[in-house]
Design a protein around this motif. Sequence first.
Motif, PDB file in Angstrom:
ATOM      1  N   ARG A 459       0.828  -1.201   0.000  1.00 20.06           N
ATOM      2  CA  ARG A 459       0.000   0.000   0.000  1.00 20.06           C
ATOM      3  C   ARG A 459       0.868   1.259   0.000  1.00 20.06           C
ATOM      4  O   ARG A 459       0.548   2.248  -0.666  1.00 20.06           O
ATOM      5  CB  ARG A 459      -0.940  -0.017   1.203  1.00 20.06           C
ATOM      6  N   LEU A 460       1.954   1.233   0.736  1.00 22.29           N
ATOM      7  CA  LEU A 460       2.868   2.373   0.719  1.00 22.29           C
ATOM      8  C   LEU A 460       3.482   2.557  -0.664  1.00 22.29           C
ATOM      9  O   LEU A 460       3.720   3.691  -1.107  1.00 22.29           O
ATOM     10  CB  LEU A 460       3.972   2.175   1.764  1.00 22.29           C
ATOM     11  N   ALA A 461       3.737   1.449  -1.364  1.00 22.61           N
ATOM     12  CA  ALA A 461       4.290   1.548  -2.722  1.00 22.61           C
ATOM     13  C   ALA A 461       3.289   2.182  -3.677  1.00 22.61           C
ATOM     14  O   ALA A 461       3.665   2.953  -4.575  1.00 22.61           O
ATOM     15  CB  ALA A 461       4.685   0.158  -3.216  1.00 22.61           C
ATOM     16  N   ILE A 462       1.993   1.896  -3.501  1.00 26.50           N
ATOM     17  CA  ILE A 462       0.971   2.516  -4.348  1.00 26.50           C
ATOM     18  C   ILE A 462       0.955   4.025  -4.126  1.00 26.50           C
ATOM     19  O   ILE A 462       0.895   4.819  -5.072  1.00 26.50           O
ATOM     20  CB  ILE A 462      -0.409   1.899  -4.056  1.00 26.50           C
ATOM     21  N   VAL A 463       1.033   4.430  -2.873  1.00 27.25           N
ATOM     22  CA  VAL A 463       1.079   5.864  -2.562  1.00 27.25           C
ATOM     23  C   VAL A 463       2.307   6.509  -3.202  1.00 27.25           C
ATOM     24  O   VAL A 463       2.235   7.606  -3.761  1.00 27.25           O
ATOM     25  CB  VAL A 463       1.078   6.083  -1.035  1.00 27.25           C
ATOM     26  N   SER A 464       3.441   5.831  -3.137  1.00 33.74           N
ATOM     27  CA  SER A 464       4.678   6.382  -3.709  1.00 33.74           C
ATOM     28  C   SER A 464       4.563   6.567  -5.213  1.00 33.74           C
ATOM     29  O   SER A 464       5.088   7.540  -5.768  1.00 33.74           O
ATOM     30  CB  SER A 464       5.859   5.458  -3.384  1.00 33.74           C
TER      31      SER A 464
END
Length: 501
Positions: A459-464
Amino acid sequence: MSNGRRLSILLPLSASIMLSACASVGPDSSPPSPPPLPSAAFPTDFGARPAGLMPGAVEAEWWQSFDDPALTSLIQRAWAANHEIGLAAARLEEARAMLRESRQEFLPQGGVGVGHENRRRSEVETAPGQSRRSEIYRGALDASWEIDLFGRVRRASEAAQAQAGVREALLRDVQASVAAAVAATWFELSGLDAELSVVADITQSQRESLRVVEGLVEAGSANALDRLRAEAALRAVEVVGPELERRRTVAFNALAILLGETPQTFAAPASSIARQTLEVRSITVGDPAALLGRRPDIEAAELSLAAATAHIGVETAGLYPQIEVQGSIGVVAGSLASTGGSSALSSVLAPLLRWSFLDIGRVRARIAASEARAREALIRYDQTVLRALEETDNAFGAFSTAGNALQLRFQEATATQQAADLARAQFSHGEGIYLDVLDAERADFASRRALVVARTNQRLAIVSIYKALGGGWVTCTRAEVDCTGASGVSDGRFPGFVPGP
């Protein structure tokens, strides 16, 4: 004033005005040439196509893809109360006010002046037969207008307009960063809650195992070493909880600050652990080249270069004469009653030329400094674009890695959970040794925690990705969204931020 004399003044002024409409010293600003960006089809220039990334239309409100109403509410609350957004909004209002001031330079300046002088002169100053006392009433409308022959005013206005654009882009950048920070912190907080849930579940399982082993020890089917191992396994799980609680407190406090609240008064919504899915998400990124082209920080860097270029023209105008027209119309009378007569009328029209040719050395030094600042702005623009490309490549790589890791962690957790269940069942039926149970439960605990971390990392990668591409940010285009920040300043246009294609 005679017609001939009036024409002798007005004709040169008219010629100067016509020249001022087409002359501006200094270089004209032009968009810089960025480094080669990815192709429009898909980010192949960023490396291999990551699984789960689609080239379709980008999700405008990207956080909606997580199906988490709490996240949407938190982002809107942060936009309305975040102090960094409030500071950026105040800087934008300052830049807009300075732009309005710079545009006033195109108009005449001046005002009304009224005065009264009551004077008693000495005998030396007074001619024989005249009164030593005199009284004068004055009233006049004074105005002055700089004829922008060499474009100093226009270049200054260009610089102010570019600087206002910089502040607006930086505001959008802050809004985007705050939205991403809220999402990342919320996912971290939810992930820590999920980890704590795993710890609580495993702790309960270890306690039950300890009770089973203690019963077997009393029955003579197990020894004291098995009981000590079971107790050590329980303590190893229990000790994880306090560190996770500490990290959760840090994330909670960070989320409170992002929303402009104190940690003591902030009430975070409950994280929906039960609704968290485990499948790898597919997200659409649109056209990376177009999205990178409208990243707020890149736009701000380009406008900073435009402002620095315009300042070169402002300083270059100092090499040339400055032409100004001054005028005044009013009355001058010896008594208040006489001010209404035609004999009291007074007018002045005075063209004025200023040329500080003795300061040419200083002016050239200021021009050289402006040119250096423009080169610095160009280098900063190139650096901003390169960093954007770096962030995008890193974000794609992180998403690909996170997706693969999540799939493998899910398979691992499924296998270790089945192994732990099988080891406990066999041991309860007198088969195997308790050391096998301990190893299986330890692996089960580690894999379940790793699965939670892998889901958070994805999920953090999607935000990035969305942040790196500058895509999907929707702010104040809708009336129901408050994006004024802690300052609460809004002028109906603020910030004029339009979502991407």
